[in-house]
Design a protein around this motif. Sequence first.
Motif, short mmCIF file in Angstrom:
data_model
loop_
_atom_site.label_atom_id
_atom_site.label_comp_id
_atom_site.label_asym_id
_atom_site.label_seq_id
_atom_site.Cartn_x
_atom_site.Cartn_y
_atom_site.Cartn_z
N ARG A 68 23.95 -16.30 32.62
CA ARG A 68 23.47 -15.18 31.81
C ARG A 68 24.22 -13.91 32.17
O ARG A 68 24.77 -13.79 33.25
CB ARG A 68 21.97 -15.01 31.97
CG ARG A 68 21.55 -14.59 33.35
CD ARG A 68 20.07 -14.42 33.49
NE ARG A 68 19.43 -15.72 33.36
CZ ARG A 68 18.21 -15.98 33.70
NH1 ARG A 68 17.45 -15.04 34.21
NH2 ARG A 68 17.70 -17.17 33.54
N SER A 70 24.35 -9.37 30.97
CA SER A 70 23.71 -8.27 30.27
C SER A 70 24.73 -7.16 30.07
O SER A 70 25.62 -6.97 30.90
CB SER A 70 22.52 -7.77 31.10
OG SER A 70 21.84 -6.76 30.41
N SER A 84 20.78 -8.78 26.69
CA SER A 84 20.86 -9.76 27.77
C SER A 84 21.07 -11.11 27.11
O SER A 84 20.32 -11.50 26.22
CB SER A 84 19.58 -9.76 28.60
OG SER A 84 19.41 -8.50 29.21
#
Length: 134
Positions: A68, A70, A84
């Motif tokens: 992940r 952001s 995000s």
Amino acid sequence: MTMETPRIRLGSGGAWLELVQAGEDSWQVTADWCSSLSADFTAHLTRGEVSDFAAQMLSHLRSPSGSRFSAAVTPGRNNPLVLSAEPVGDGFAFFVRLTPNGDDDVCHLQMEINPIDATELRDMFDALHAAMAL
């Protein structure tokens, strides 16, 4: 691919977010979640800030690590938009945080956008980044 008015729209159908240049340092931020929650406001953003944001997103999308990430549209306290990204299959789902009044924990909208193919995302952010260079 280039565009007349710099813009990007993520998502479709039930949940989407759009960022469109409305003036020299003025951008319209619009989001909708199932026609139940929506946001539509003008944000003061420079072309440089939006260009840097698109470049940040592209750097993650061009060499995906499978994790992940952001990115915020401005580095400062008065940030109207944070994305995000969560990897899902061959794409990314987005968690969007909109704050029309800047860094405000009371007046904000959080929503999720279904997964979008990584190649499609790269093309969208590439077009936005290219439009900022004009």
